[in-house]
Design a protein around this motif. Sequence first.
Motif, PDB file in Angstrom:
ATOM      1  N   PHE A   1       0.796  -1.222   0.000  1.00 51.06           N
ATOM      2  CA  PHE A   1       0.000   0.000   0.000  1.00 51.06           C
ATOM      3  C   PHE A   1       0.835   1.281   0.000  1.00 51.06           C
ATOM      4  CE2 PHE A   1      -2.580  -3.295   2.120  1.00 51.06           C
ATOM      5  CZ  PHE A   1      -3.574  -3.393   1.168  1.00 51.06           C
ATOM      6  N   ALA A   2       2.125   1.173   0.313  1.00 51.69           N
ATOM      7  CA  ALA A   2       3.000   2.356   0.339  1.00 51.69           C
ATOM      8  C   ALA A   2       4.236   2.087  -0.513  1.00 51.69           C
ATOM      9  CB  ALA A   2       3.381   2.692   1.774  1.00 51.69           C
ATOM     10  N   HIS A   3       4.018   1.485  -1.669  1.00 52.79           N
ATOM     11  CA  HIS A   3       5.121   1.071  -2.535  1.00 52.79           C
ATOM     12  C   HIS A   3       5.970   2.247  -2.986  1.00 52.79           C
ATOM     13  CE1 HIS A   3       7.025   0.160  -6.421  1.00 52.79           C
ATOM     14  NE2 HIS A   3       7.230  -1.021  -5.880  1.00 52.79           N
ATOM     15  N   GLU A   4       7.279   2.040  -2.931  1.00 58.12           N
ATOM     16  CA  GLU A   4       8.243   2.984  -3.490  1.00 58.12           C
ATOM     17  C   GLU A   4       9.351   2.168  -4.144  1.00 58.12           C
ATOM     18  OE1 GLU A   4       9.873   5.866  -0.787  1.00 58.12           O
ATOM     19  OE2 GLU A   4       7.974   6.053   0.274  1.00 58.12           O
ATOM     20  N   THR A   5       9.835   2.634  -5.272  1.00 58.24           N
ATOM     21  CA  THR A   5      10.953   1.972  -5.925  1.00 58.24           C
ATOM     22  C   THR A   5      12.221   2.259  -5.127  1.00 58.24           C
ATOM     23  OG1 THR A   5       9.880   2.234  -8.061  1.00 58.24           O
ATOM     24  CG2 THR A   5      12.236   1.784  -8.091  1.00 58.24           C
ATOM     25  N   CYS A   6      13.010   1.239  -4.887  1.00 59.21           N
ATOM     26  CA  CYS A   6      14.263   1.416  -4.145  1.00 59.21           C
ATOM     27  C   CYS A   6      15.291   2.144  -5.010  1.00 59.21           C
ATOM     28  CB  CYS A   6      14.827   0.064  -3.726  1.00 59.21           C
ATOM     29  SG  CYS A   6      13.791  -0.827  -2.549  1.00 59.21           S
ATOM     30  N   LYS A   7      16.070   2.970  -4.361  1.00 59.62           N
ATOM     31  CA  LYS A   7      17.154   3.659  -5.061  1.00 59.62           C
ATOM     32  C   LYS A   7      18.353   2.712  -5.146  1.00 59.62           C
ATOM     33  CE  LYS A   7      15.806   8.228  -3.389  1.00 59.62           C
ATOM     34  NZ  LYS A   7      14.531   7.871  -2.834  1.00 59.62           N
ATOM     35  N   ASN A   8      19.155   2.861  -6.162  1.00 64.51           N
ATOM     36  CA  ASN A   8      20.380   2.070  -6.319  1.00 64.51           C
ATOM     37  C   ASN A   8      20.114   0.568  -6.296  1.00 64.51           C
ATOM     38  OD1 ASN A   8      21.886   4.493  -6.313  1.00 64.51           O
ATOM     39  ND2 ASN A   8      21.885   4.476  -4.088  1.00 64.51           N
ATOM     40  N   CYS A   9      19.095   0.150  -7.013  1.00 62.26           N
ATOM     41  CA  CYS A   9      18.734  -1.259  -7.027  1.00 62.26           C
ATOM     42  C   CYS A   9      18.549  -1.728  -8.460  1.00 62.26           C
ATOM     43  CB  CYS A   9      17.449  -1.478  -6.228  1.00 62.26           C
ATOM     44  SG  CYS A   9      17.162  -3.205  -5.794  1.00 62.26           S
ATOM     45  N   LEU A  10      18.310  -3.003  -8.601  1.00 58.20           N
ATOM     46  CA  LEU A  10      17.997  -3.580  -9.901  1.00 58.20           C
ATOM     47  C   LEU A  10      16.571  -3.218 -10.294  1.00 58.20           C
ATOM     48  CD1 LEU A  10      19.334  -7.176  -9.211  1.00 58.20           C
ATOM     49  CD2 LEU A  10      20.483  -5.398 -10.550  1.00 58.20           C
ATOM     50  N   PRO A  11      16.232  -3.354 -11.557  1.00 55.90           N
ATOM     51  CA  PRO A  11      14.813  -3.222 -11.915  1.00 55.90           C
ATOM     52  C   PRO A  11      13.994  -4.234 -11.103  1.00 55.90           C
ATOM     53  CG  PRO A  11      16.183  -3.250 -13.880  1.00 55.90           C
ATOM     54  CD  PRO A  11      17.083  -3.584 -12.722  1.00 55.90           C
ATOM     55  N   GLU A  12      12.829  -3.828 -10.640  1.00 56.27           N
ATOM     56  CA  GLU A  12      12.042  -4.673  -9.737  1.00 56.27           C
ATOM     57  C   GLU A  12      11.768  -6.064 -10.295  1.00 56.27           C
ATOM     58  OE1 GLU A  12       8.568  -2.540  -8.461  1.00 56.27           O
ATOM     59  OE2 GLU A  12       9.750  -1.253  -7.146  1.00 56.27           O
ATOM     60  N   GLU A  13      11.519  -6.164 -11.595  1.00 57.23           N
ATOM     61  CA  GLU A  13      11.218  -7.471 -12.181  1.00 57.23           C
ATOM     62  C   GLU A  13      12.432  -8.405 -12.204  1.00 57.23           C
ATOM     63  OE1 GLU A  13      12.205  -4.535 -15.377  1.00 57.23           O
ATOM     64  OE2 GLU A  13      10.768  -4.547 -13.726  1.00 57.23           O
ATOM     65  N   GLU A  14      13.624  -7.886 -11.911  1.00 59.42           N
ATOM     66  CA  GLU A  14      14.846  -8.698 -11.886  1.00 59.42           C
ATOM     67  C   GLU A  14      15.384  -8.910 -10.467  1.00 59.42           C
ATOM     68  OE1 GLU A  14      17.841  -6.921 -14.371  1.00 59.42           O
ATOM     69  OE2 GLU A  14      16.398  -6.546 -15.991  1.00 59.42           O
ATOM     70  N   CYS A  15      14.808  -8.252  -9.505  1.00 58.60           N
ATOM     71  CA  CYS A  15      15.373  -8.236  -8.152  1.00 58.60           C
ATOM     72  C   CYS A  15      14.855  -9.401  -7.312  1.00 58.60           C
ATOM     73  CB  CYS A  15      15.061  -6.901  -7.476  1.00 58.60           C
ATOM     74  SG  CYS A  15      15.833  -6.757  -5.853  1.00 58.60           S
ATOM     75  N   ARG A  16      15.751 -10.330  -7.005  1.00 58.69           N
ATOM     76  CA  ARG A  16      15.376 -11.473  -6.177  1.00 58.69           C
ATOM     77  C   ARG A  16      15.168 -11.068  -4.717  1.00 58.69           C
ATOM     78  NH1 ARG A  16      19.585 -16.022  -7.233  1.00 58.69           N
ATOM     79  NH2 ARG A  16      20.976 -14.250  -7.303  1.00 58.69           N
ATOM     80  N   THR A  17      15.875 -10.041  -4.277  1.00 57.78           N
ATOM     81  CA  THR A  17      15.683  -9.564  -2.910  1.00 57.78           C
ATOM     82  C   THR A  17      14.261  -9.057  -2.734  1.00 57.78           C
ATOM     83  OG1 THR A  17      18.014  -8.987  -2.723  1.00 57.78           O
ATOM     84  CG2 THR A  17      16.511  -7.945  -1.149  1.00 57.78           C
ATOM     85  N   ARG A  18      13.758  -8.311  -3.698  1.00 52.74           N
ATOM     86  CA  ARG A  18      12.375  -7.824  -3.637  1.00 52.74           C
ATOM     87  C   ARG A  18      11.398  -8.991  -3.621  1.00 52.74           C
ATOM     88  NH1 ARG A  18       8.048  -6.555  -7.282  1.00 52.74           N
ATOM     89  NH2 ARG A  18       6.715  -4.989  -6.324  1.00 52.74           N
ATOM     90  N   ALA A  19      11.644  -9.994  -4.465  1.00 48.39           N
ATOM     91  CA  ALA A  19      10.762 -11.164  -4.501  1.00 48.39           C
ATOM     92  C   ALA A  19      10.728 -11.853  -3.131  1.00 48.39           C
ATOM     93  CB  ALA A  19      11.208 -12.127  -5.591  1.00 48.39           C
ATOM     94  N   LEU A  20      11.882 -11.973  -2.508  1.00 48.13           N
ATOM     95  CA  LEU A  20      11.958 -12.568  -1.176  1.00 48.13           C
ATOM     96  C   LEU A  20      11.209 -11.715  -0.161  1.00 48.13           C
ATOM     97  CD1 LEU A  20      13.132 -14.526   0.961  1.00 48.13           C
ATOM     98  CD2 LEU A  20      15.142 -13.014   1.032  1.00 48.13           C
ATOM     99  N   MET A  21      11.437 -10.412  -0.188  1.00 46.16           N
ATOM    100  CA  MET A  21      10.800  -9.508   0.774  1.00 46.16           C
ATOM    101  C   MET A  21       9.283  -9.437   0.594  1.00 46.16           C
ATOM    102  SD  MET A  21      13.016  -8.493   2.939  1.00 46.16           S
ATOM    103  CE  MET A  21      13.871 -10.057   2.806  1.00 46.16           C
ATOM    104  N   LEU A  22       8.791  -9.638  -0.622  1.00 46.80           N
ATOM    105  CA  LEU A  22       7.343  -9.733  -0.837  1.00 46.80           C
ATOM    106  C   LEU A  22       6.777 -10.955  -0.123  1.00 46.80           C
ATOM    107  CD1 LEU A  22       7.018  -8.714  -4.590  1.00 46.80           C
ATOM    108  CD2 LEU A  22       5.960  -7.537  -2.648  1.00 46.80           C
ATOM    109  N   GLN A  23       7.496 -12.071  -0.184  1.00 47.54           N
ATOM    110  CA  GLN A  23       7.045 -13.277   0.517  1.00 47.54           C
ATOM    111  C   GLN A  23       7.060 -13.063   2.029  1.00 47.54           C
ATOM    112  OE1 GLN A  23       8.825 -17.013  -0.708  1.00 47.54           O
ATOM    113  NE2 GLN A  23       9.237 -16.171  -2.745  1.00 47.54           N
ATOM    114  N   VAL A  24       8.119 -12.432   2.521  1.00 42.03           N
ATOM    115  CA  VAL A  24       8.215 -12.147   3.958  1.00 42.03           C
ATOM    116  C   VAL A  24       7.064 -11.240   4.377  1.00 42.03           C
ATOM    117  CG1 VAL A  24       9.593 -10.962   5.725  1.00 42.03           C
ATOM    118  CG2 VAL A  24      10.710 -12.502   4.082  1.00 42.03           C
ATOM    119  N   ARG A  25       6.836 -10.183   3.606  1.00 36.97           N
ATOM    120  CA  ARG A  25       5.763  -9.245   3.912  1.00 36.97           C
ATOM    121  C   ARG A  25       4.408  -9.944   3.941  1.00 36.97           C
ATOM    122  NH1 ARG A  25       1.054  -8.195   2.842  1.00 36.97           N
ATOM    123  NH2 ARG A  25       0.274  -6.157   3.240  1.00 36.97           N
ATOM    124  N   ASP A  26       4.152 -10.822   2.973  1.00 38.23           N
ATOM    125  CA  ASP A  26       2.870 -11.516   2.917  1.00 38.23           C
ATOM    126  C   ASP A  26       2.681 -12.444   4.110  1.00 38.23           C
ATOM    127  OD1 ASP A  26       2.256 -10.169   0.601  1.00 38.23           O
ATOM    128  OD2 ASP A  26       2.662 -11.878  -0.729  1.00 38.23           O
TER     129      ASP A  26
END
Length: 146
Positions: A95-120
């Motif tokens: 609900f408060a999504h922001e693109t991370c600075k100095n990161c990979l594109p979101e569709e390529e970022c495995r850290t983001r994918a992991l953190m989405l699972q943690v968040r859920d």
Amino acid sequence: MLSQKARYAIRAMQHLSDHYGQGLVPLADIAAAQNIPAKFLTVILSEFTRFGLVESQRGRDGGYRLALPPVDISYGDLVRLTRGSLALVPCASRFAHETCKNCLPEEECRTRALMLQVRDRVAELLDGIRLSDPIDPAVVEIAGGG
């Protein structure tokens, strides 16, 4: 990590839940019982009053009480209202999504994918526990056997 404000908010709401249906609870009683600075507690409870979770009454016989039954308030609600998000990184917030600075594109970022699972999983857990649910501090269960 939970902010100090979020921890104070949870403790204050647990206190109000423990006294649900017993009338108004003076701010000084909550502050003393929960070891929360009164000025900080005033800010927290004022915010929760604006959000419709708490009712307040001023004056000599004033105080605070829950505006909703404890069963209608989840810990997920409390964390979101005080912290803004359950996500550990801004790109994993629903609900408060922001693109991370100095990161990979979101569709390529495995850290983001992991953190989405943690968040859920955190959301599922915190949204499933209500202020009315008994929590025994002497009983700590570690999920996942880590």
